[in-house]
Motif scaffolding. Structure first.
Motif, PDB file in Angstrom:
ATOM      1  N   ALA A  94       0.841  -1.205   0.000  1.00 25.80           N
ATOM      2  CA  ALA A  94       0.000   0.000   0.000  1.00 25.80           C
ATOM      3  C   ALA A  94       0.873   1.250   0.000  1.00 25.80           C
ATOM      4  CB  ALA A  94      -0.940  -0.006   1.201  1.00 25.80           C
ATOM      5  N   LEU A  95       1.959   1.217   0.750  1.00 31.47           N
ATOM      6  CA  LEU A  95       2.913   2.337   0.773  1.00 31.47           C
ATOM      7  C   LEU A  95       3.553   2.505  -0.603  1.00 31.47           C
ATOM      8  CD1 LEU A  95       4.485   4.501   2.376  1.00 31.47           C
ATOM      9  CD2 LEU A  95       6.115   2.715   2.972  1.00 31.47           C
ATOM     10  N   LEU A  96       3.929   1.411  -1.226  1.00 30.00           N
ATOM     11  CA  LEU A  96       4.524   1.469  -2.556  1.00 30.00           C
ATOM     12  C   LEU A  96       3.530   2.028  -3.585  1.00 30.00           C
ATOM     13  CD1 LEU A  96       6.503  -1.896  -2.657  1.00 30.00           C
ATOM     14  CD2 LEU A  96       7.429   0.419  -2.414  1.00 30.00           C
ATOM     15  N   GLU A  97       2.255   1.674  -3.439  1.00 33.41           N
ATOM     16  CA  GLU A  97       1.233   2.206  -4.337  1.00 33.41           C
ATOM     17  C   GLU A  97       1.123   3.722  -4.199  1.00 33.41           C
ATOM     18  OE1 GLU A  97      -2.611   0.202  -4.342  1.00 33.41           O
ATOM     19  OE2 GLU A  97      -1.575  -1.679  -3.859  1.00 33.41           O
ATOM     20  N   LEU A 100       4.055   5.287  -5.842  1.00 35.25           N
ATOM     21  CA  LEU A 100       3.902   5.197  -7.287  1.00 35.25           C
ATOM     22  C   LEU A 100       3.002   6.309  -7.813  1.00 35.25           C
ATOM     23  CD1 LEU A 100       4.547   3.702  -9.903  1.00 35.25           C
ATOM     24  CD2 LEU A 100       2.595   2.224  -9.435  1.00 35.25           C
ATOM     25  N   LYS A 101       1.968   6.659  -7.069  1.00 36.61           N
ATOM     26  CA  LYS A 101       1.079   7.751  -7.477  1.00 36.61           C
ATOM     27  C   LYS A 101       1.853   9.054  -7.576  1.00 36.61           C
ATOM     28  CE  LYS A 101      -3.007   5.651  -5.481  1.00 36.61           C
ATOM     29  NZ  LYS A 101      -3.936   5.657  -4.361  1.00 36.61           N
ATOM     30  N   TYR A 102       2.724   9.325  -6.602  1.00 35.74           N
ATOM     31  CA  TYR A 102       3.542  10.537  -6.646  1.00 35.74           C
ATOM     32  C   TYR A 102       4.515  10.486  -7.821  1.00 35.74           C
ATOM     33  CZ  TYR A 102       1.793  11.688  -2.000  1.00 35.74           C
ATOM     34  OH  TYR A 102       0.988  11.990  -0.944  1.00 35.74           O
ATOM     35  N   GLY A 164      -6.259   4.503 -13.682  1.00 39.84           N
ATOM     36  CA  GLY A 164      -7.376   3.747 -13.132  1.00 39.84           C
ATOM     37  C   GLY A 164      -8.192   4.539 -12.131  1.00 39.84           C
ATOM     38  N   LEU A 165      -7.602   5.545 -11.502  1.00 41.86           N
ATOM     39  CA  LEU A 165      -8.340   6.378 -10.557  1.00 41.86           C
ATOM     40  C   LEU A 165      -9.327   7.303 -11.277  1.00 41.86           C
ATOM     41  CD1 LEU A 165      -5.366   7.335  -8.207  1.00 41.86           C
ATOM     42  CD2 LEU A 165      -7.149   5.623  -7.798  1.00 41.86           C
ATOM     43  N   CYS A 172      -2.402   1.082 -10.069  1.00 38.95           N
ATOM     44  CA  CYS A 172      -1.172   1.215  -9.287  1.00 38.95           C
ATOM     45  C   CYS A 172      -0.755  -0.131  -8.689  1.00 38.95           C
ATOM     46  CB  CYS A 172      -1.352   2.236  -8.176  1.00 38.95           C
ATOM     47  SG  CYS A 172      -1.637   3.914  -8.781  1.00 38.95           S
ATOM     48  N   LYS A 173      -1.722  -0.883  -8.200  1.00 37.80           N
ATOM     49  CA  LYS A 173      -1.443  -2.179  -7.577  1.00 37.80           C
ATOM     50  C   LYS A 173      -0.715  -3.091  -8.566  1.00 37.80           C
ATOM     51  CE  LYS A 173      -4.332  -4.216  -4.792  1.00 37.80           C
ATOM     52  NZ  LYS A 173      -5.523  -4.842  -4.228  1.00 37.80           N
TER      53      LYS A 173
END
Length: 176
Positions: A94-97, A100-102, A164-165, A172-173
């Motif tokens: 979840a932290l990596l996701e 990744l968004k940033y 996807g958002l 992201c996952k």
């Protein structure tokens, strides 16, 4: 100083380059204080120095890499991440996701041409009014608003197609 760093970070794409550029910008501001004629707000004057410096900054991580919307969209759509081994080594996914968004946002900013990136960042992230932003970028407020509107539309179209958002294909996952 914080605004100069944040602008540098968004324009250049990484902390080390932003720190170096911010330091150089602050030195320019300090050594040119006598030339400030108070024809605009001090922050506008500082932003103008910063934007001019960042347009000429060629030392950064992204300075010689050419990014485009087409290239980034192709990378997302290609599914190449499926062939990459999992190197997360137990780090919270979840932290990596979130990271990744940033990173994805950062790459999207790098897809804009330098001047367009400055327009987008000043208008969207710093929320400057068109008069101040136009003054910083040496364009009329009307031209600034029109350009910002086009850039926002370009970003929105990309997000709708790929993120996807926003209804796009990327997750992201999956890309972590």
């Amino acid at each position: 100083q914080d605004d100069v760093f944040n602008l540098s970070l968004r324009m250049l794409g990484n902390v080390t380059d932003a720190e170096d550029a911010s330091q150089e910008i602050m030195i320019r501001v300090m050594t040119n204080l006598a030339s400030f004629r108070q024809e605009s707000a001090f922050s506008t004057w500082v932003f103008r120095i910063a934007v001019n410096h960042l347009h000429n900054y060629r030392k950064g991580m992204f300075a010689h890499a050419v990014f485009s919307w087409e290239m980034y969209g192709e990378d997302i759509a290609s599914g190449r991440e499926k062939g990459v081994p999992d190197l997360s080594e137990g780090v919270d996914r979840a932290l990596l996701e979130e990271e990744l968004k940033y990173a994805c946002t950062n790459v999207m900013l790098q897809c804009f041409a330098l001047e367009d990136r400055a327009v987008y960042i000043l208008g969207t992230m710093f929320k400057l009014d068109s008069r101040a932003a136009g003054e910083i970028l040496q364009m009329t407020p009307e031209a600034y608003r029109q350009r910002l509107s086009r850039l926002r539309r370009r970003m929105s179209e990309f997000l709708q197609a790929y993120c996807g958002l926003s209804g796009g294909v990327c997750q992201c996952k999956r890309r972590v």
